[in-house]
Design a protein around this motif. Structure first.
Motif, PDB file in Angstrom:
ATOM      1  N   GLY A  30       1.037  -1.330   0.080  1.00 44.81           N
ATOM      2  CA  GLY A  30       0.068  -0.078  -0.081  1.00 44.81           C
ATOM      3  C   GLY A  30       0.979   1.239   0.111  1.00 44.81           C
ATOM      4  N   LEU A  31       1.925   1.113   0.722  1.00 46.89           N
ATOM      5  CA  LEU A  31       2.766   2.268   0.705  1.00 46.89           C
ATOM      6  C   LEU A  31       3.452   2.637  -0.764  1.00 46.89           C
ATOM      7  N   ALA A  32       3.883   1.515  -1.147  1.00 41.30           N
ATOM      8  CA  ALA A  32       4.629   1.578  -2.539  1.00 41.30           C
ATOM      9  C   ALA A  32       3.623   2.266  -3.440  1.00 41.30           C
ATOM     10  N   SER A  33       2.631   1.767  -3.425  1.00 40.06           N
ATOM     11  CA  SER A  33       1.190   2.278  -4.190  1.00 40.06           C
ATOM     12  C   SER A  33       1.137   3.930  -4.019  1.00 40.06           C
ATOM     13  N   ASP A  34       1.015   4.299  -2.682  1.00 45.31           N
ATOM     14  CA  ASP A  34       0.816   5.757  -2.461  1.00 45.31           C
ATOM     15  C   ASP A  34       2.060   6.515  -2.797  1.00 45.31           C
ATOM     16  N   MET A  35       3.431   5.978  -2.820  1.00 50.25           N
ATOM     17  CA  MET A  35       4.460   6.673  -3.204  1.00 50.25           C
ATOM     18  C   MET A  35       4.510   6.885  -4.750  1.00 50.25           C
ATOM     19  N   GLU A  37       1.891   7.398  -6.770  1.00 51.56           N
ATOM     20  CA  GLU A  37       0.861   8.369  -6.772  1.00 51.56           C
ATOM     21  C   GLU A  37       1.455   9.629  -6.499  1.00 51.56           C
ATOM     22  N   VAL A  38       2.250   9.920  -5.271  1.00 55.69           N
ATOM     23  CA  VAL A  38       2.972  11.145  -4.951  1.00 55.69           C
ATOM     24  C   VAL A  38       3.996  11.324  -6.081  1.00 55.69           C
ATOM     25  N   LYS A  39       4.742  10.536  -6.350  1.00 56.76           N
ATOM     26  CA  LYS A  39       5.803  10.907  -7.621  1.00 56.76           C
ATOM     27  C   LYS A  39       4.872  11.162  -8.915  1.00 56.76           C
ATOM     28  N   ALA A  40       3.906  10.610  -9.233  1.00 59.68           N
ATOM     29  CA  ALA A  40       3.217  11.049 -10.479  1.00 59.68           C
ATOM     30  C   ALA A  40       2.695  12.320 -10.292  1.00 59.68           C
TER      31      ALA A  40
END
Length: 71
Positions: A30-35, A37-40
């Motif tokens: 989940g954290l990897a997915s959130d990251m 998104e943040v990078k995008a």
């Protein structure tokens, strides 16, 4: 976030480490997915900056010069 003490309690209560490991992997995924998104979002902001800068420059150009009202 899942703390080490919570993992120890979970392992002790359930009796297996598999549950704690599965929970940790789920949280990490989940954290990897959130990251991602943040990078995008950051990439999009970087892309938008030149356009925003040009818009601000245009607004400033259109505003009357307060120091030189005759121009």
């Amino acid at each position: 976030m899942l703390l080490l003490s919570e993992l120890k309690i979970q392992v002790g209560t359930i009796g297996t480490s598999q549950t704690a490991i599965a929970r940790t992997i789920t949280l990490a995924t989940g954290l990897a997915s959130d990251m991602r998104e943040v990078k995008a979002d950051i990439r999009q902001i970087k892309t938008d900056i030149p356009s925003i800068d040009a818009s601000i420059e245009e607004m400033l150009r259109l505003l009357p010069d307060r120091n030189n009202p005759s121009t």
